[in-house]
Design an enzyme around this catalytic site. Sequence first.
Site, PDB file in Angstrom:
ATOM      1  N   ASP A   1      19.515  11.172  23.408  1.00 18.30           N
ATOM      2  CA  ASP A   1      19.746  10.116  22.412  1.00 18.30           C
ATOM      3  C   ASP A   1      18.506   9.822  21.577  1.00 18.30           C
ATOM      4  O   ASP A   1      18.598   9.139  20.546  1.00 18.30           O
ATOM      5  CB  ASP A   1      20.185   8.814  23.107  1.00 18.30           C
TER       6      ASP A   1
ATOM      7  N   ASP B   1      26.168   5.452  22.666  1.00 18.39           N
ATOM      8  CA  ASP B   1      26.282   6.573  23.590  1.00 18.39           C
ATOM      9  C   ASP B   1      27.225   6.160  24.717  1.00 18.39           C
ATOM     10  O   ASP B   1      27.403   4.966  24.981  1.00 18.39           O
ATOM     11  CB  ASP B   1      24.895   6.915  24.139  1.00 18.39           C
TER      12      ASP B   1
ATOM     13  N   ASP C   1      20.528   5.770  25.949  1.00 20.75           N
ATOM     14  CA  ASP C   1      19.589   5.692  27.077  1.00 20.75           C
ATOM     15  C   ASP C   1      18.942   7.019  27.436  1.00 20.75           C
ATOM     16  O   ASP C   1      17.952   7.044  28.158  1.00 20.75           O
ATOM     17  CB  ASP C   1      20.323   5.177  28.319  1.00 20.75           C
TER      18      ASP C   1
ATOM     19  N   CYS D   1       0.844  -1.205   0.000  1.00 19.87           N
ATOM     20  CA  CYS D   1       0.000   0.000   0.000  1.00 19.87           C
ATOM     21  C   CYS D   1       0.877   1.253   0.000  1.00 19.87           C
ATOM     22  O   CYS D   1       0.620   2.210  -0.742  1.00 19.87           O
ATOM     23  CB  CYS D   1      -0.906   0.027   1.228  1.00 19.87           C
TER      24      CYS D   1
END
Length: 736
Positions: free
Chosen positions: A633, A432, A629, A25
């Site tokens: 981020d 990170d 975390d 679709c």
Amino acid sequence: MSTQERDADLQERQFDISGMTCASCARTVEKTLAGQPGVESAVVNLPLERATVRVSEVDDESLIAAVESAGYGLAPRVDAHSAHDDHDSHGGHDHGIDLSREEEYTRDSWRKFVLAAALTIPLLVLGMGGYMDAPWSYIQLALATVIEFWAGRDFLVSAYRRARHFAANMDTLVAVGTLAAYGYSVYGIFAGDELYFETAGVIITFLVLGKYFEHRSKATASRAIRSLLEMGAKEATVVRNLMEVSVPIEDVAVGDLVRVRPGEKIPVDGFVRTGTSSVDESMLTGESMPVDKEPGVDVFAGTINASGTLLIEATRVGRDTALAQIAKLVEDAQTRKAPIERLADRISSIFVPIVILIAIGTLVAWLATGHPLEQSLLAAVAVLIIACPCAMGLATPAAIMVGTGRGAELGIVIKGGDVLERAGDVDVVALDKTGTITSGKMSVSDVIPTDVTREELLRLAASAESGSEHPVARSIVTAARDKGIDLAEPDAFESSAGLGVSATIDGGPVVVGRRSFLGDVAVDDRLAFEVAQLETEGKTVVWVGDGNRALGVIAVADTIKPSARAAVQRLHENGLRTILLTGDNEAAAHAISIAVQIEDVRAGLLPGDKIEAIRELQSQGHRVAMMGDGVNDAPALAQADLGVAMGAGSDVAIEAADLTLVGDDPLLGAAAIELSRRTLTNIKQNLFWAFAYNVVMIPAAALGLLNPMIAAGAMAFSSVSVVLNSLRLRGFSIAR
């Protein structure tokens, strides 16, 4: 016209799309929009049900009409950032997916599944029990009719839309197979032949359950934006006419003076007019060390004032604040994430037309060779039933169910089948630092005394800092108590924001803080050299003195998680390149990267910089996973091809990511990518065997070697084989 002039004339417009059910679709809508005169490019995002179109002098009505002619709905999207600032500040305007609509889809899918399952169970009992005579056959007809045309309505509508444009997908295969079983069973009631109502019922029930899980997953997508915006302050203390007035955040204007006391959230972006303090900016930078603020220094909405009182002049409010811009970055990244083309849909687009042609050819061939209509129909229906996508339909959900279930047992939450496809293509993992590789908590790493013992230096510093709430102070106090050192109660205590504390301990002065806070005291060369070395390693150095001399220094640093190095090693073993993206300084970042053996480092990054780093890698042809975390981020997690959030992190990061780790163990992140890859491999195996089964069995059905009942049994056997293959994922483990 130059490229720059043409780009300047283009406008970017966003539209909400309705009626999409699969990747096919999305491709249809995208091709329809891109084919319109004046459209430079069109990108359709299936999860967000949104189109981003770059156009020049094209009215919305022509685009809407074109998409509606293709069988879908299109409506201009209200720009959340052009709405009132109170929506931006409080999350009143929902970004991303229309959450209420998607939740209604989820509830509707659940209702359909419950009813379909409730009707399919007696249908199975009657069908497998051989109850073919009246009134049992009419009861089966009634049950199957509700399942086929109410619970399965979406599949039928989708198949009809595909057919109008001479296209096919999994929904087409579902519609053809179930309608064949249903239609022949209706014929069988009056001809006294076999009934196959239960075949249609089981297929639709399983697939409706899959739709429920799909909508439930999509309903969580926009909560990341909502959570971000709700992190802002709801009220602000504004100084007007020499009086402090508490006003709703949307009433704060650029140029207003805002008073922020210790412990309060800063409500706007601005700069400090008066006052000094330490501000927790971890929401923006991810780093746990508070940042000192003094007159003239910038501050940001959503950060927390840790100590002194600040008077701030507002320079950006509402949608213009850094916090709102992070929300916009997450939204943009989600919108531009490439639509996932499901493997089953790709196969079906080729397979379905072939099956239909074979069935028609079988009917014509049998009639042409003099066989009666009933026998010819039986052979044609057997072809359609044997091709019905029970095994193919189970290939993906069965593997996903087992893979995600095993992941959940290990503490890995995988948010959907499209996640697995992206995980299979990842070749770079960006990590990170704070909260992912390191604990995110400050702890004492070094105690270097001059004229006192280590224990005495730590006792004096901790006693002086015992009345402070600063993170560095708490880490020093914790270190002393962990060593069993008895602290003295200060006779006097004074905190100087951004500098340090002074106290009277055991009748004498003790000063703890920056080097400048100690005043003009002598420092020997050995201590100066060691301090320089500590700062090179990215550690925070706290000086301790007695007013006349420096007694020594205490270094505080973020500690590396025990499993961080093993996690990076496992990523490397799986052929993945690693890169560290952090808002921390170069020295600290390089020290961490060396310790855990990460190959590449980029430090001092803001949320927008992390997105740019990932986009740069993607522009080079890399498929990037991001592991983080923090709130800072979240945009990078959304921009990455695969976002992996630490479960101990912020809700915003978790909701923006594709994979969530329960807890804060980075080794789980490496295992999560590996499990995703294995699950994707399992799906491909299932699809191969389901497809191969059809290749072998369809000719047998066309030659009349299988009647519909045997075909249904063979179809069930293929489904069992797919499930058994999927169950092999139960053996996956983190340890190897």
